[in-house]
Design a protein around this motif. Structure first.
Motif, mmCIF file in Angstrom:
data_model
loop_
_atom_site.group_PDB
_atom_site.id
_atom_site.type_symbol
_atom_site.label_atom_id
_atom_site.label_comp_id
_atom_site.label_asym_id
_atom_site.label_seq_id
_atom_site.Cartn_x
_atom_site.Cartn_y
_atom_site.Cartn_z
ATOM 1 N N PRO A 122 0.693 -0.888 -0.173
ATOM 2 C CA PRO A 122 -0.097 -0.153 -0.087
ATOM 3 C C PRO A 122 0.757 1.723 -0.088
ATOM 4 C CG PRO A 122 -0.898 -1.429 1.427
ATOM 5 C CD PRO A 122 0.208 -1.919 0.826
ATOM 6 N N GLN B 122 0.887 4.124 -3.136
ATOM 7 C CA GLN B 122 0.403 5.530 -2.544
ATOM 8 C C GLN B 122 1.871 6.041 -3.510
ATOM 9 O OE1 GLN B 122 -1.284 6.260 1.652
ATOM 10 N NE2 GLN B 122 -0.860 4.550 1.680
ATOM 11 N N SER C 71 -2.631 -1.633 8.018
ATOM 12 C CA SER C 71 -3.221 -0.329 7.049
ATOM 13 C C SER C 71 -3.188 1.140 7.938
ATOM 14 C CB SER C 71 -4.447 -1.378 6.307
ATOM 15 O OG SER C 71 -3.965 -2.087 5.746
ATOM 16 N N VAL D 25 -2.535 4.037 5.699
ATOM 17 C CA VAL D 25 -3.779 4.673 3.850
ATOM 18 C C VAL D 25 -4.155 5.555 5.002
ATOM 19 C CG1 VAL D 25 -5.362 4.207 3.043
ATOM 20 C CG2 VAL D 25 -3.398 2.436 3.250
ATOM 21 N N GLY E 54 -6.379 7.453 0.598
ATOM 22 C CA GLY E 54 -7.477 6.119 0.615
ATOM 23 C C GLY E 54 -8.774 6.018 0.885
#
Length: 384
Positions: A282, A286, A300, A304, A310
């Motif tokens: 992730p 990005q 996460s 994020v 996100g």
């Protein structure tokens, strides 16, 4: 300080191995002690040509390939490494590496990716997926995991300083060992991604194709949505996943880093459904300017930023993910510059600087007869 690196096993070049590369950047001459090594999977990486020393598991029948079947022997194997000539031990552990034997005059800093998940909070899932949730073999497996937990807890006393790859893992270290851990996020090579490319109309996911990664959830959900989905990765689940998939899903298998980076730079969004301890992909997405639709649990929540880089979905169900994708498509586009700026905070340079400060603080306290863990915890954290 004369230094040795200990890592569980070198069989694939994945997230934990990138942390070991970060350690090698600081101590390039340090030998690497590991249970097994598959050198063919590390050509062209920072491990190629290194001094890598393996355990007796390497020499057992198909030890390098079927090492997981020798799990009950791993505590014994890692304890056989003779590290007496080293002043500093840096272990990178998601299984048994933190359990190496150390002497009173040696400083041991252990970077923990996770306490042994299949012996602690994922035991029932592990046994079920391995077909060991019942019968005589199942009972034997439960006994073996029970004793592995006992060893894992006792061996935590051999570590002077625990480092965790996320706050989520720091909490799990406290739960398993009742030890504090300093959070040091893994290094992510963000420089190789281009966030300025034009976004195209396909979604992307990338992972080893194993059950806990929940790629089946993503495939089924996108079948209902009828949106283009590209899947990068390989593993034992691939046949089952391809049977589940409709014509909107494309499986590319394992790809080299440049191909993955190119797709991340062009995809509409990156989808991540696993309950991960950190999760490097992730952050890489990005860095490539791709918003992330991620399961809102575990690492996460730290990598994020909701509604900034996100969106999260909070149940590992088709309906929850489907609603998140629909919410993503209904909102204004994310700013690639904001995504990239957030990813930049995970650059390898930050990891190197923070780790040097940690080792210096621990070493100073250790030599003065003070508690290295306390000295490291006083350093605080780098703002994200």
């Amino acid at each position: 300080m004369k230094t040795a690196i200990v890592h569980d096993w070198l069989t694939n070049h994945a997230g934990s191995e990138k942390v070991v590369e970060g350690l090698l950047h600081l101590v390039p001459d340090a030998p690497i002690y590991t249970l097994v090594h598959q050198p063919e999977n590390f050509r062209g990486t920072a491990f190629h040509g290194r001094d890598i020393r393996t355990s007796f598991v390497q020499r057992l029948p198909r030890g390098a390939q079927k090492y997981q079947t020798y799990l009950p022997l791993m505590p014994l194997a890692v304890e056989q490494f003779d590290l007496s000539e080293y002043d500093l031990i840096l272990s990178s552990s998601h299984a048994v590496a933190k359990g190496v034997r150390v002497g009173a005059g040696q400083l041991h800093v252990s970077y923990v990716h996770t306490p042994i998940r299949y012996a602690w909070d994922l035991q029932d899932q592990y046994l079920r997926e391995a077909g060991l949730d019942r019968g005589v073999k199942g009972a034997a497996a439960r006994v073996a995991l029970h004793y592995l937990r006992l060893w894992d807890t006792v061996s935590a006393n051999r570590v002077d300083v625990f480092l965790a790859n996320s706050h989520y893992v720091a909490r799990r270290i406290w739960r398993a060992y009742r030890r504090r851990a300093h959070v040091l996020y893994p290094p992510v090579d963000v420089a190789r991604f281009d966030p300025t490319r034009r976004r195209e109309d396909f979604y992307l996911t990338m992972s080893r194709l194993v059950p806990y990664k929940k790629i089946d959830l993503i495939v089924r959900t996108f079948g209902r949505l009828d949106r283009p989905l590209v899947v990068i990765g390989d593993g034992p689940e691939r046949g089952r996943l391809e049977a589940l998939a409709g014509p909107n899903v494309t499986f590319l298998g394992r790809q080299e880093d440049p191909v993955a980076a190119d797709l991340m730079s062009r995809c509409k969004a990156f989808v991540f459904a696993a309950d991960e301890d950190f999760g490097i992909t992730p952050v890489e997405a990005q860095a490539a300017g791709a918003p992330v639709i991620a399961y809102g649990h575990g690492g996460s929540l730290e990598t994020v930023q909701a509604n900034r880089t996100g969106l999260h979905f909070y149940e590992q169900t088709e309906d929850s993910l489907l609603q998140a994708v629909q919410a993503f498509e209904a909102r204004a586009p994310f700013d690639p510059a904001v995504l990239r700026a957030h990813a930049e905070t995970f650059r390898p340079e930050h990891f190197h600087v923070e780790l040097l400060a940690i080792i210096a603080a621990a070493r100073q306290a250790f030599r003065a007869g003070h508690d290295p863990e306390e000295a490291v915890m006083r350093l605080g954290e780098t703002p994200r």
